[in-house]
Design an enzyme around this catalytic site. Sequence first.
Site, PDB file in Angstrom:
ATOM      1  CE  LYS A  35      -0.478  -0.622   4.977  1.00 33.39           C
ATOM      2  NZ  LYS A  35      -0.751   0.427   5.913  1.00 33.39           N
ATOM      3  CE1 TYR A 256      14.239  31.797   3.841  1.00 27.94           C
ATOM      4  CE2 TYR A 256      14.277  29.415   3.514  1.00 27.94           C
ATOM      5  CZ  TYR A 256      14.123  30.697   3.011  1.00 27.94           C
ATOM      6  OH  TYR A 256      13.858  30.873   1.690  1.00 27.94           O
TER       7      TYR A 256
HETATM    8  C1  LIG Z   1      -3.678  -4.436   8.586  1.00 25.58           C
HETATM    9  C2  LIG Z   1      -2.213  -4.241   8.413  1.00 25.58           C
HETATM   10  N1  LIG Z   1      -1.405  -5.317   8.403  1.00 25.58           N
HETATM   11  C3  LIG Z   1      -0.074  -5.198   8.251  1.00 25.58           C
HETATM   12  C4  LIG Z   1       0.521  -3.962   8.116  1.00 25.58           C
HETATM   13  C5  LIG Z   1       2.014  -3.875   7.976  1.00 25.58           C
HETATM   14  O1  LIG Z   1       2.590  -3.202   9.075  1.00 25.58           O
HETATM   15  P1  LIG Z   1       4.161  -3.001   9.195  1.00 25.58           P
HETATM   16  O2  LIG Z   1       4.567  -2.184   8.031  1.00 25.58           O
HETATM   17  O3  LIG Z   1       4.327  -2.298  10.488  1.00 25.58           O
HETATM   18  O4  LIG Z   1       4.765  -4.360   9.177  1.00 25.58           O
HETATM   19  C6  LIG Z   1      -0.271  -2.826   8.126  1.00 25.58           C
HETATM   20  C7  LIG Z   1       0.366  -1.506   8.004  1.00 25.58           C
HETATM   21  O5  LIG Z   1      -0.055  -0.500   8.466  1.00 25.58           O
HETATM   22  C8  LIG Z   1      -1.680  -2.969   8.284  1.00 25.58           C
HETATM   23  O6  LIG Z   1      -2.488  -1.884   8.309  1.00 25.58           O
END
Ligand SMILES: Cc1ncc(COP(=O)(O)O)c(C=O)c1O
Length: 361
Positions: A35, A256
């Site tokens: 994602k 700045y």
């Molecule tokens: C439902 C879910 N599973 C797994 C993950 C993976 O988490 P991480 O990147 O901390 O391993 C996420 C990330 O936010 C998530 O929302």
Amino acid sequence: MTSRVTATVDLTAIRHNVGVVRALAPHSRIMAPVKADAYGHGAVPVARALENAKVDALAVASLAEALSLRDAHIQAPIALLEGVMSFEEAAQAVYEQLHIVVHDHWQIALLEKLPPSARLTLWFKLDSGMHRLGFPLADVPQLVAALQRHPGWSFAGWMTHFACADELENPFTAEQIRRFDDALQGIPGARSMANSAGLIGWPQARRDWVRPGLALYGCSPLPSVSAQSIGLKPAMQLHSRLIAVRQYAAGEGIGYGQNYRCQRAMRIGVVAVGYADGIHRAFANGTPVLIRGARAQFAGRVSMDMITVDLQNVPSAEVGDAVTLWGHGLPAEEVAPWASTLAYELFCGLTRRVDFRYLGG
Ligand SMILES: Cc1ncc(COP(=O)(O)O)c(C=O)c1O
């Protein structure tokens, strides 16, 4: 054209990190979160590398993210971690053979509008204590009844998410595991609990599926366990270069607001990277960078296109030198706290102005 800021993503490191995950959880299947554009690393090339490494599924936050992977001919199972938002999304998800994570009753109602012949694969997400998404544990019997009402639905399993797994001394993770197990006692279906912190820090959470994101990108979410110590390799190196080197007298203010004052006669380097590239303005004086293998430090406020660094530790530094913002020798998870943030946000915050290059594709 010479690149100002380059994010080099090494896909062999990502494949290597899949191997580290497999060694930690040899009996689990792997759902790999890609994602948010694969945590800012580039969803399509990363998804291809993960397919190549034979992960069992990918995971995204939205239908749009899943469709862009399907458009790029990614054929692996893809889970929609937030499920679907509408009937149209449900129909499209089924058409694209996406696995729908269902976290609320309104989503079941949407799925029930699909024709009985729809080849639907779903997960149920339970809230074991994070109190973000997921059915209350007391709803499990209702969910089992929903599956029984729809024998055509293919059930992938039960999922939950940890609130505090990165805190090894915090007993709440064990409590979430206990609640999840109690609620599902005697109920069939695969189980999935562990994100990266759960996978690394809580062996009892490595169930039928693990869902590590950050670890695949080569970072450790646990402050007490370095990525290197468990064999993870950082997938991304973020580089810029020195475009000016100047000498200033003691007492001169830099940048700045003159929020940095030279404590002595100092060489200050100007690096061509700024908040418009994703280097947060919140980064404090003292934030490390690497030049010629040595550490230099932010000296002065981050501006839109530039940062200024104290070159005292790198006397030989000169215009044109590469500057590493994070990567080998300087883990993103070590840099992030200097802006009161996490490696996740550094990666996701890189902007379109950064050039992405891929190795090992
Ligand atoms: C439902 C879910 N599973 C797994 C993950 C993976 O988490 P991480 O990147 O901390 O391993 C996420 C990330 O936010 C998530 O929302």
